[in-house]
Design a protein around this motif. Structure first.
Motif, PDB file in Angstrom:
ATOM      1  N   GLN A   7       0.826  -1.203   0.000  1.00  0.00           N
ATOM      2  CA  GLN A   7       0.000   0.000   0.000  1.00  0.00           C
ATOM      3  C   GLN A   7       0.863   1.257   0.000  1.00  0.00           C
ATOM      4  N   ARG A 103     -19.835   4.029  -8.546  1.00  0.00           N
ATOM      5  CA  ARG A 103     -18.993   3.197  -7.666  1.00  0.00           C
ATOM      6  C   ARG A 103     -18.311   2.094  -8.467  1.00  0.00           C
ATOM      7  N   ASP A 157     -11.115  -6.386  -3.424  1.00  0.00           N
ATOM      8  CA  ASP A 157     -11.709  -5.183  -2.856  1.00  0.00           C
ATOM      9  C   ASP A 157     -10.652  -4.227  -2.312  1.00  0.00           C
ATOM     10  N   ASP A 159      -8.031  -3.298  -3.635  1.00  0.00           N
ATOM     11  CA  ASP A 159      -7.521  -2.447  -4.710  1.00  0.00           C
ATOM     12  C   ASP A 159      -8.412  -1.234  -4.979  1.00  0.00           C
ATOM     13  N   VAL A 160      -9.639  -1.273  -4.541  1.00  0.00           N
ATOM     14  CA  VAL A 160     -10.618  -0.261  -4.920  1.00  0.00           C
ATOM     15  C   VAL A 160     -10.230   1.139  -4.448  1.00  0.00           C
ATOM     16  N   GLU A 161      -9.798   1.297  -3.231  1.00  0.00           N
ATOM     17  CA  GLU A 161      -9.528   2.639  -2.698  1.00  0.00           C
ATOM     18  C   GLU A 161      -8.434   3.355  -3.489  1.00  0.00           C
ATOM     19  N   ILE A 162      -7.334   2.687  -3.757  1.00  0.00           N
ATOM     20  CA  ILE A 162      -6.248   3.329  -4.505  1.00  0.00           C
ATOM     21  C   ILE A 162      -6.688   3.596  -5.944  1.00  0.00           C
ATOM     22  N   LYS A 164      -9.759   4.141  -7.000  1.00  0.00           N
ATOM     23  CA  LYS A 164     -10.727   5.233  -6.992  1.00  0.00           C
ATOM     24  C   LYS A 164      -9.991   6.568  -6.968  1.00  0.00           C
ATOM     25  N   ARG A 165      -8.983   6.670  -6.144  1.00  0.00           N
ATOM     26  CA  ARG A 165      -8.185   7.903  -6.098  1.00  0.00           C
ATOM     27  C   ARG A 165      -7.495   8.138  -7.441  1.00  0.00           C
ATOM     28  N   ASP A 168     -10.013   9.343 -10.044  1.00  0.00           N
ATOM     29  CA  ASP A 168     -10.379  10.746  -9.828  1.00  0.00           C
ATOM     30  C   ASP A 168      -9.360  11.688 -10.483  1.00  0.00           C
TER      31      ASP A 168
END
Length: 186
Positions: A7, A103, A157, A159-162, A164-165, A168
């Motif tokens: 991460q 999402r 799952d 992997d989703v946060e990084i 998503k950033r 963006d």
């Protein structure tokens, strides 16, 4: 590599991408850089970056559908980029959910756990792990990134946060590049 180190490495790549992307002037340079960093962040066998637009038609009455326009792709040959992958969003339940709800969707194991919403097409028969990411600018979903992998469990799952950033940043840069291009045309 443990999760914390992975991460940390991903956050470092994200910061690097955020800086690097600002120095490119063309959409082609942006998509090449985007695909390169996606490969470093999470890897992919096939990738698409599509924009979403509106298509109006008049039959008995005026109707509007949201259509996908391929901005760039990787891992596909041109013959694989056919109508099945570019149907209007209203006719593709999975993409409609990603776009309307804004999402990401992750399917880590399409071999053993294929959701009903996943429709296998000739171009996706070898996909065993998949992520769809909305590109959101402000309150509008302007596009979509899809990542395919031939290894089950490749995406998760976590992997989703990084991602998503990451998406963006990509959405903001696409919007900036397209706005600049439109200003230069006037």
């Amino acid at each position: 590599i443990d999760l914390a180190a992975s991460q940390s490495h991903q956050l470092s790549l994200l910061a690097e991408f955020s800086t690097a992307v600002q120095s490119f002037n063309t959409v082609k340079e942006l998509t090449d850089l985007t695909f390169s960093y996606l490969r470093k962040l999470v890897g992919w066998d096939k990738v698409t970056l599509v924009l979403i637009g509106k298509h109006y038609s008049v039959n008995d009455e005026l109707s509007m559908k949201h259509v996908r326009s391929v901005l760039a792709f990787g891992g596909y040959n041109i013959r694989e980029m056919n109508r099945d992958l570019l149907i209007p969003i209203e006719d593709d339940e999975l993409v409609q959910i990603i776009v309307s709800e804004g999402r990401p969707c992750v399917f880590p194991d399409l071999k053993n756990n294929k959701p009903d919403i996943w429709k296998t097409k000739p171009q996706t028969e070898d996909v065993l792990s998949w992520i769809g990411l909305p590109l959101i600018y402000g309150v509008r979903t302007i596009g979509l990134i899809t990542l395919d992998h031939k290894t089950q469990g490749h995406y998760a799952d976590v992997d989703v946060e990084i991602l998503k950033r990451f998406s963006d940043i990509v959405a903001a840069e696409i919007e900036a590049k397209l706005t600049l291009r439109n200003l230069q045309v006037v």
